[in-house]
Write a protein that holds these residues in place. Sequence first.
Motif, PDB file in Angstrom:
ATOM      1  N   UNK A 115       0.862  -1.248   0.105  1.00 36.87           N
ATOM      2  CA  UNK A 115      -0.125   0.107   0.029  1.00 36.87           C
ATOM      3  C   UNK A 115       0.926   1.157  -0.015  1.00 36.87           C
ATOM      4  N   UNK A 116       1.937   1.134   0.787  1.00 35.31           N
ATOM      5  CA  UNK A 116       3.003   2.337   0.736  1.00 35.31           C
ATOM      6  C   UNK A 116       3.278   2.642  -0.679  1.00 35.31           C
ATOM      7  N   UNK A 117       4.071   1.638  -1.179  1.00 31.84           N
ATOM      8  CA  UNK A 117       4.604   1.621  -2.519  1.00 31.84           C
ATOM      9  C   UNK A 117       3.744   2.018  -3.595  1.00 31.84           C
ATOM     10  N   UNK A 118       2.443   1.749  -3.570  1.00 31.92           N
ATOM     11  CA  UNK A 118       1.508   2.123  -4.856  1.00 31.92           C
ATOM     12  C   UNK A 118       0.967   3.513  -4.325  1.00 31.92           C
ATOM     13  N   UNK A 119       1.008   3.818  -3.060  1.00 28.35           N
ATOM     14  CA  UNK A 119       0.461   5.175  -2.799  1.00 28.35           C
ATOM     15  C   UNK A 119       1.782   6.366  -3.238  1.00 28.35           C
ATOM     16  N   UNK A 120       3.126   5.713  -3.204  1.00 24.99           N
ATOM     17  CA  UNK A 120       4.062   6.701  -3.653  1.00 24.99           C
ATOM     18  C   UNK A 120       3.682   6.961  -5.130  1.00 24.99           C
ATOM     19  N   UNK A 121       3.327   5.836  -5.816  1.00 26.40           N
ATOM     20  CA  UNK A 121       3.176   6.129  -7.298  1.00 26.40           C
ATOM     21  C   UNK A 121       1.914   7.224  -7.527  1.00 26.40           C
ATOM     22  N   UNK A 122       0.866   7.181  -6.810  1.00 28.35           N
ATOM     23  CA  UNK A 122      -0.080   8.143  -6.909  1.00 28.35           C
ATOM     24  C   UNK A 122       0.586   9.578  -6.517  1.00 28.35           C
ATOM     25  N   UNK A 123       1.431   9.517  -5.544  1.00 32.00           N
ATOM     26  CA  UNK A 123       2.088  11.024  -5.132  1.00 32.00           C
ATOM     27  C   UNK A 123       2.787  11.575  -6.240  1.00 32.00           C
ATOM     28  N   UNK A 124       3.453  10.623  -7.141  1.00 28.91           N
ATOM     29  CA  UNK A 124       4.505  11.345  -8.201  1.00 28.91           C
ATOM     30  C   UNK A 124       3.428  11.459  -9.459  1.00 28.91           C
ATOM     31  N   UNK A 125       2.335  10.887  -9.646  1.00 32.06           N
ATOM     32  CA  UNK A 125       1.318  11.192 -10.692  1.00 32.06           C
ATOM     33  C   UNK A 125       0.918  12.630 -10.295  1.00 32.06           C
ATOM     34  N   UNK A 225     -10.697  19.874   0.549  1.00 33.17           N
ATOM     35  CA  UNK A 225     -10.554  21.055  -0.265  1.00 33.17           C
ATOM     36  C   UNK A 225     -11.487  21.896  -0.513  1.00 33.17           C
ATOM     37  N   UNK A 226     -12.880  21.438  -0.443  1.00 31.80           N
ATOM     38  CA  UNK A 226     -13.939  22.419  -0.466  1.00 31.80           C
ATOM     39  C   UNK A 226     -13.675  23.320   0.858  1.00 31.80           C
ATOM     40  N   UNK A 227     -13.489  22.912   1.823  1.00 30.19           N
ATOM     41  CA  UNK A 227     -13.338  24.031   2.878  1.00 30.19           C
ATOM     42  C   UNK A 227     -12.195  24.923   3.018  1.00 30.19           C
ATOM     43  N   UNK A 228     -11.120  24.243   2.656  1.00 30.99           N
ATOM     44  CA  UNK A 228      -9.776  25.038   2.603  1.00 30.99           C
ATOM     45  C   UNK A 228      -9.573  25.870   1.207  1.00 30.99           C
ATOM     46  N   UNK A 229     -10.129  25.343   0.311  1.00 29.45           N
ATOM     47  CA  UNK A 229      -9.895  25.950  -0.995  1.00 29.45           C
ATOM     48  C   UNK A 229      -8.790  25.686  -1.730  1.00 29.45           C
ATOM     49  N   UNK A 230      -8.079  24.447  -1.473  1.00 27.43           N
ATOM     50  CA  UNK A 230      -6.928  24.386  -1.956  1.00 27.43           C
ATOM     51  C   UNK A 230      -6.664  22.766  -1.926  1.00 27.43           C
ATOM     52  N   UNK A 231      -5.652  22.241  -2.503  1.00 31.56           N
ATOM     53  CA  UNK A 231      -5.282  20.759  -2.739  1.00 31.56           C
ATOM     54  C   UNK A 231      -3.547  20.782  -2.803  1.00 31.56           C
ATOM     55  N   UNK A 232      -3.076  20.184  -2.105  1.00 26.84           N
ATOM     56  CA  UNK A 232      -1.634  20.270  -2.089  1.00 26.84           C
ATOM     57  C   UNK A 232      -0.858  19.042  -1.912  1.00 26.84           C
ATOM     58  N   UNK A 233       0.445  18.850  -2.273  1.00 27.20           N
ATOM     59  CA  UNK A 233       1.110  17.571  -2.243  1.00 27.20           C
ATOM     60  C   UNK A 233       1.093  16.997  -0.821  1.00 27.20           C
ATOM     61  N   UNK A 234       1.058  17.934   0.235  1.00 26.22           N
ATOM     62  CA  UNK A 234       0.944  17.536   1.638  1.00 26.22           C
ATOM     63  C   UNK A 234      -0.219  16.355   1.726  1.00 26.22           C
ATOM     64  N   UNK A 235      -1.234  16.780   1.005  1.00 25.90           N
ATOM     65  CA  UNK A 235      -2.500  15.700   1.218  1.00 25.90           C
ATOM     66  C   UNK A 235      -2.123  14.387   0.741  1.00 25.90           C
ATOM     67  N   UNK A 236      -1.440  14.357  -0.146  1.00 28.47           N
ATOM     68  CA  UNK A 236      -0.889  12.901  -0.960  1.00 28.47           C
ATOM     69  C   UNK A 236       0.293  12.442  -0.365  1.00 28.47           C
ATOM     70  N   UNK A 237       1.072  12.946   0.387  1.00 34.09           N
ATOM     71  CA  UNK A 237       2.577  12.627   0.877  1.00 34.09           C
ATOM     72  C   UNK A 237       2.373  11.571   1.855  1.00 34.09           C
ATOM     73  N   UNK A 238       3.263  10.650   1.965  1.00 37.98           N
ATOM     74  CA  UNK A 238       3.289   9.300   2.794  1.00 37.98           C
ATOM     75  C   UNK A 238       3.361   9.882   4.621  1.00 37.98           C
ATOM     76  N   UNK A 239       3.658  11.120   4.638  1.00 40.87           N
ATOM     77  CA  UNK A 239       3.569  11.537   6.006  1.00 40.87           C
ATOM     78  C   UNK A 239       2.308  11.843   6.326  1.00 40.87           C
ATOM     79  N   UNK A 240       1.328  11.984   5.386  1.00 42.35           N
ATOM     80  CA  UNK A 240      -0.423  12.160   5.654  1.00 42.35           C
ATOM     81  C   UNK A 240      -0.633  10.748   6.085  1.00 42.35           C
ATOM     82  N   UNK A 241      -0.270   9.579   5.496  1.00 38.52           N
ATOM     83  CA  UNK A 241      -0.604   8.276   5.909  1.00 38.52           C
ATOM     84  C   UNK A 241      -0.218   7.974   7.261  1.00 38.52           C
TER      85      UNK A 241
END
Length: 328
Positions: A115-125, A225-241
């Motif tokens: 799950x970590x490895x495939x999530x990193x693929x999503x991060x780079x996408x 995203x709707x509340x804060x008005x933005x989406x960033x790489x922090x949301x998809x970074x492994x540290x968020x997991x």
Amino acid sequence: MTRAARLTRIAYIGMLVLLLVAPLLGLYPVFVMKLLCFALFACALNLLLGFTGLLSFGHAAFFGGAAYVCGWFIKAQHWSPELGLLAGVVVAALIGLAIGLVAIRRQGIYFAMITLAMAQMVYFVCLQAPFTGGEDGLQGVPRGALFGLLRLDSDTTMYYFVVAVFVLAFLVISRIVHSPYGQVLKMIRENEPRAISLGYQVDRYKLLAFVLSAALAGLAGSLKTLVMGFASLTDVHWSMSGEVILMTLVGGVGTFFGPALGAGIVSSLQDQLADKVGAWVTVIIGVIFVVCVLAFRRGIVGEALAYFERRRRPGAATTAQATDTDVA
């Protein structure tokens, strides 16, 4: 209805009333909305970790991926907020299905690493895709009008919409866990070989739980995203997991309210300490995590429930964890 169940219901009604009057008590609506988004994210992970026994290190892929999709459809395609949320949930579920089909074939640390490895693929996408804004992220996402009728620009209006979505998602999770399907998930968590011997298609049950958890995590990311008005790489970074696992464990894995409480504690510490101690906030949260793991292995809510169970039935401490799942 048992006394414990009656007290639990009263506690939930009290918390709902507190949520409804929170803006009147002077609490900043945007801050509470952010807490609710992360609480929903932690509850989504808890459905997989606490009730199915699967530890995922890649839930940021669903949270962040849905955040980008929801933001892009609303900002670039001018979709309404409800359709943007729906798009985020659907995409998160599809990502969950793709990752789950591969990951559930393995168990334990191998499952977590896949799950970590495939999530990193999503991060780079998300880092490379043109519609995400790269390192700048997706900025200026409008809230729009709900069903074309109710504008969400006001923080108060948006707050009650977020509360409604959170409560609805919480009830859905509760219904899943208390359904016959949820009982099978608990059986898989407790004794998977026995579930297989009884004829259950365990992989199918685990895959559905994985997809449901991913969809709920996607709802949390889209809502954020709707509340804060933005989406960033922090949301998809492994540290968020890692953060959402921390929230779940601190609050109490396998309990209903524990992950929400853990999300509130961790998010509040980050918000209150970031300006005062800077990067040391990570160290402080790490110390709290270590203390909780050493002293409160069931998490705050889990330990509290175990304490009351010991007082009610001396000698029942060893079964407290199973009771927590049914009562909390």
